[in-house]
Enzyme design. Structure first.
Site, PDB file in Angstrom:
ATOM      1  N   ALA A   1      10.553  41.435  63.088  1.00 35.47           N
ATOM      2  CA  ALA A   1      12.043  41.688  62.434  1.00 35.47           C
ATOM      3  C   ALA A   1      13.047  42.245  63.419  1.00 35.47           C
ATOM      4  O   ALA A   1      13.855  43.082  63.222  1.00 35.47           O
ATOM      5  CB  ALA A   1      11.884  42.490  61.347  1.00 35.47           C
TER       6      ALA A   1
ATOM      7  N   ARG B   1      22.641  33.911  66.223  1.00 39.00           N
ATOM      8  CA  ARG B   1      23.208  32.629  65.495  1.00 39.00           C
ATOM      9  C   ARG B   1      24.171  32.867  64.084  1.00 39.00           C
ATOM     10  O   ARG B   1      24.849  32.096  63.883  1.00 39.00           O
ATOM     11  CB  ARG B   1      22.217  31.540  65.386  1.00 39.00           C
ATOM     12  CG  ARG B   1      21.758  30.925  66.745  1.00 39.00           C
ATOM     13  CD  ARG B   1      20.702  30.084  66.670  1.00 39.00           C
ATOM     14  NE  ARG B   1      19.450  30.828  66.624  1.00 39.00           N
ATOM     15  CZ  ARG B   1      18.131  30.730  66.524  1.00 39.00           C
ATOM     16  NH1 ARG B   1      17.806  29.214  66.492  1.00 39.00           N
ATOM     17  NH2 ARG B   1      16.991  31.116  66.346  1.00 39.00           N
TER      18      ARG B   1
ATOM     19  N   ASN C   1      18.462  30.866  60.509  1.00 34.42           N
ATOM     20  CA  ASN C   1      18.949  31.376  61.865  1.00 34.42           C
ATOM     21  C   ASN C   1      20.505  31.408  61.932  1.00 34.42           C
ATOM     22  O   ASN C   1      20.960  32.377  62.549  1.00 34.42           O
ATOM     23  CB  ASN C   1      18.498  30.203  62.808  1.00 34.42           C
ATOM     24  CG  ASN C   1      16.942  30.176  62.948  1.00 34.42           C
ATOM     25  OD1 ASN C   1      16.291  31.400  63.224  1.00 34.42           O
ATOM     26  ND2 ASN C   1      16.427  29.116  62.890  1.00 34.42           N
TER      27      ASN C   1
ATOM     28  N   ARG D   1      32.964  50.454  34.042  1.00 37.22           N
ATOM     29  CA  ARG D   1      32.754  51.154  35.429  1.00 37.22           C
ATOM     30  C   ARG D   1      31.469  52.150  35.397  1.00 37.22           C
ATOM     31  O   ARG D   1      30.947  52.039  34.237  1.00 37.22           O
ATOM     32  CB  ARG D   1      33.739  51.543  36.311  1.00 37.22           C
ATOM     33  CG  ARG D   1      34.696  50.561  36.492  1.00 37.22           C
ATOM     34  CD  ARG D   1      36.246  51.499  36.835  1.00 37.22           C
ATOM     35  NE  ARG D   1      35.970  52.300  37.844  1.00 37.22           N
ATOM     36  CZ  ARG D   1      36.918  53.366  38.030  1.00 37.22           C
ATOM     37  NH1 ARG D   1      37.833  53.691  37.107  1.00 37.22           N
ATOM     38  NH2 ARG D   1      36.795  54.172  38.980  1.00 37.22           N
TER      39      ARG D   1
ATOM     40  N   LYS E   1      35.050  54.480  32.419  1.00 33.20           N
ATOM     41  CA  LYS E   1      34.259  55.035  33.374  1.00 33.20           C
ATOM     42  C   LYS E   1      33.626  56.338  33.228  1.00 33.20           C
ATOM     43  O   LYS E   1      34.562  57.099  32.421  1.00 33.20           O
ATOM     44  CB  LYS E   1      35.208  55.492  34.759  1.00 33.20           C
ATOM     45  CG  LYS E   1      34.512  55.691  35.884  1.00 33.20           C
ATOM     46  CD  LYS E   1      35.306  56.670  36.760  1.00 33.20           C
ATOM     47  CE  LYS E   1      35.279  58.026  36.254  1.00 33.20           C
ATOM     48  NZ  LYS E   1      36.156  59.091  36.760  1.00 33.20           N
TER      49      LYS E   1
ATOM     50  N   TYR F   1      42.432  52.760  29.060  1.00 30.12           N
ATOM     51  CA  TYR F   1      41.611  53.510  29.861  1.00 30.12           C
ATOM     52  C   TYR F   1      40.866  54.728  29.408  1.00 30.12           C
ATOM     53  O   TYR F   1      41.506  55.500  28.935  1.00 30.12           O
ATOM     54  CB  TYR F   1      42.300  53.947  31.222  1.00 30.12           C
ATOM     55  CG  TYR F   1      41.763  54.657  32.302  1.00 30.12           C
ATOM     56  CD1 TYR F   1      40.643  53.864  32.834  1.00 30.12           C
ATOM     57  CD2 TYR F   1      41.964  55.836  32.382  1.00 30.12           C
ATOM     58  CE1 TYR F   1      39.683  54.467  33.672  1.00 30.12           C
ATOM     59  CE2 TYR F   1      40.957  56.487  33.397  1.00 30.12           C
ATOM     60  CZ  TYR F   1      40.045  56.044  33.969  1.00 30.12           C
ATOM     61  OH  TYR F   1      39.038  56.748  34.922  1.00 30.12           O
TER      62      TYR F   1
ATOM     63  N   ASN G   1      38.078  55.444  16.215  1.00 31.89           N
ATOM     64  CA  ASN G   1      38.765  54.320  16.750  1.00 31.89           C
ATOM     65  C   ASN G   1      39.749  54.732  17.794  1.00 31.89           C
ATOM     66  O   ASN G   1      40.550  55.594  17.516  1.00 31.89           O
ATOM     67  CB  ASN G   1      39.527  53.584  15.366  1.00 31.89           C
ATOM     68  CG  ASN G   1      40.053  52.510  15.668  1.00 31.89           C
ATOM     69  OD1 ASN G   1      39.500  51.362  15.871  1.00 31.89           O
ATOM     70  ND2 ASN G   1      41.404  52.648  16.109  1.00 31.89           N
TER      71      ASN G   1
ATOM     72  N   TYR H   1      42.845  62.736  35.426  1.00 34.50           N
ATOM     73  CA  TYR H   1      43.012  63.183  36.889  1.00 34.50           C
ATOM     74  C   TYR H   1      44.346  63.819  37.099  1.00 34.50           C
ATOM     75  O   TYR H   1      45.339  63.362  36.694  1.00 34.50           O
ATOM     76  CB  TYR H   1      42.700  61.966  37.865  1.00 34.50           C
ATOM     77  CG  TYR H   1      42.776  62.026  39.307  1.00 34.50           C
ATOM     78  CD1 TYR H   1      41.936  63.326  39.728  1.00 34.50           C
ATOM     79  CD2 TYR H   1      43.923  61.641  40.048  1.00 34.50           C
ATOM     80  CE1 TYR H   1      41.952  63.190  41.107  1.00 34.50           C
ATOM     81  CE2 TYR H   1      43.715  61.716  41.445  1.00 34.50           C
ATOM     82  CZ  TYR H   1      42.964  62.596  41.994  1.00 34.50           C
ATOM     83  OH  TYR H   1      42.830  62.900  43.100  1.00 34.50           O
TER      84      TYR H   1
END
Ligand code: UD1
Ligand code: CA
Length: 462
Positions: A2, A8, A225, A331, A349, A364, A375, A385
């Site tokens: 390897a 190629r 290859n 996420r 997330k 979000y 709910n 953030y």
């Protein structure tokens, strides 16, 4: 072997790290060696050796893998010779595998072993309709393998031979290293060819055996290859992986359009629609339905889950009986406990939604907990953030978040509390309370008519 760059492929990445079915090509021959019980396993590395070694260490931490450095790639014989020191204490048969032959089933290597008996050299051959640029297996009058001739060194008649070398061998260790050291490189590429051990064995009166593969089996021994070969290897691997899934009880409505990485698991009675991709360490339970265009990466899905069309999950956990999407994005660090519903255009997330919680539309939810049965109304956003750091939002069990709410973290909404639609929540809401932060609505009767009249009067003055 390897160590080569894989010129190629025209890539900045060394050939053996190019993925097939989601794993670097080098994975497969090393895994075969482990399955065969080889000890030690020597990886001959050169180009990008650190990256390849790091991969092997991470993927096979327990395996007896030693690395032999081939600093300059002088050919396949030279590559194997570089393993001599690593095999100094080894006596017996050495299996030589090529790092760029990723789809060869381990069982075929076992068959080579069985076919070799006590021969000094064994070679896997392929009979191909298009023998392409593979090395040709040249046989003597008795039909015994006499030598292997590289395509570029072939006489015209040799090019017509349809039996070619797969680059997989079993060679007696002592014979191997004694012989390799004596090989020359008087050939079209000026390289030391491992294939020359066949002619050398015959010259020394040693037995040489072949295992020649035909049809679909021959294709499995194909090397990579260039990127055309890479796509062909991927296609072969996908065919095998899809078949395994179907035989295990998974319905693939359009198998050719479903792509799964090696190692992905799917339970019986799960239905997979066209265009689905299951990547990395994804595991899907039984009785699930993955609609068209779903992409799951390193995601664990329980039983009886429906993932509606064009949803995307990465490093998420989705427990039993959930419903996700269409067009949902889960996420990393998303955890959906049993019976959760996440609807269209919802992004999550590092958020855990506990049993039966719902966020049905356009939200979000980041760095949050949504308590059981809560709910989350359409358009709710956790403002996690502040431009410098991330903060958490905690929503209690059974809470009701009205539509178009912004939850400015860090903030919490207590169990069973209500937040009125359109609120911007900056302070904790006590359990069982109602929070409203929008301004009270004011109605001005007749405003439209008065406005129109005033405009008409103004125009009259002009
Ligand atoms: C080789 C065989 C050819 C066979 C084909 C099957 C030789 C001379 N030729 O050709 O008969 O049909 O495989 O796929 O062996 N490598 C090193 N160091 C080197 C050269 C190569 O480690 O100095 C490694 C490469 O990284 C690769 C493997 O050996 O993983 C095969 O090398 P490659 O250059 O692709 O050989 P082929 O031209 O395909
Ligand atoms: Ca090759």
């Amino acid at each position: 072997m390897a160590a080569g760059l894989g010129t190629r492929l025209r890539s900045a990445t060394v050939k053996v790290l190019h993925p097939v079915a989601g794993r670097p090509m080098i994975h497969y021959p090393v895994r075969s060696a482990i399955e065969l019980g080889a000890d030690p396993i020597v990886a001959v590395l050169g180009h990008q050796r650190e990256a390849v070694e790091a991969y092997l260490n991470a993927a096979f931490p327990e395996a007896p893998v030693r690395v032999a450095l081939q600093a300059e790639q002088l050919g396949t014989a030279h590559a194997v010779l570089c393993a001599r020191e690593a095999l100094a204490d080894f006596d017996g048969d050495v299996f030589i595998l090529s790092g760029d032959v990723p789809t060869l089933p381990t069982a075929l290597i076992e068959r080579l072993d069985a076919a070799c008996g006590d021969a000094a050299v064994g070679v896997v051959g392929m009979r191909l309709a298009d023998p392409a640029a593979y090395g040709r297996l040249v046989r003597d009058d008795e039909g015994q393998l006499a030598r292997i001739v590289e395509f570029r060194d072939c006489a015209p008649a040799e090019k017509a031979i349809d039996e070619v070398n797969a680059g997989i061998y079993r060679v007696d260790a002592r014979f191997l290293f004694e012989t390799l050291a004596g090989l020359g490189r008087d050939n079209a590429q000026g390289e030391y060819y491992l294939t020359d051990i066949v002619g050398a064995a015959r010259a020394a009166g040693k037995a040489v055996r072949t295992l020649v593969l035909e049809g679909e089996e021959a294709a499995l021994a194909g090397g990579v290859n260039d990127r055309v070969d890479l796509a062909a290897a991927e296609a072969r691997m996908q065919t095998a992986l899809r078949r395994t899934l179907m035989r295990d009880g998974v319905t693939l409505i359009d198998p050719a359009s479903v792509f799964v990485d090696d190692g992905v698991e799917v339970g019986p009675d799960t239905v997979i629609e066209p265009g689905v991709r299951l990547a990395g360490g994804t595991r899907v339970g039984r009785g699930c339905h993955l609609e068209q265009g779903v992409v799951l990466r390193d995601t664990v899905v329980g039983d009886e889950v429906v993932v509606h069309a064009y949803s995307h999950a990465d490093r998420a956990i989705i427990d039993d009986d959930c419903s996700v999407g269409p067009f949902a994005r889960l996420r990393e660090g998303t955890v959906l406990r049993a019976g959760v519903k996440v609807g269209n255009f919802v992004e999550t997330k590092k958020t855990e939604m506990e049993e039966g919680a719902k966020a049905s539309h356009l939200s979000y939810l980041g760095d949050a907990r949504v308590g059981a049965g809560a709910n989350v109304g359409a358009g709710t956003i956790t403002c996690n953030y502040d431009g410098r750091a991330k903060h958490r939002t905690d929503i209690g069990a059974g809470a009701f978040i009205g539509s178009d709410t912004q939850l400015v973290a860090p903030v919490s909404v207590g169990d069973g509390a209500y937040v009125g639609a359109g609120s911007t929540i900056t302070e904790d809401v006590p359990a069982g309370g109602l929070a409203l932060s929008r301004t009270r609505q004011r109605n001005i009767p007749g405003w439209v008519e008065r406005k129109a009249r005033a405009r008409a009067e103004n125009e009259g003055k002009d």
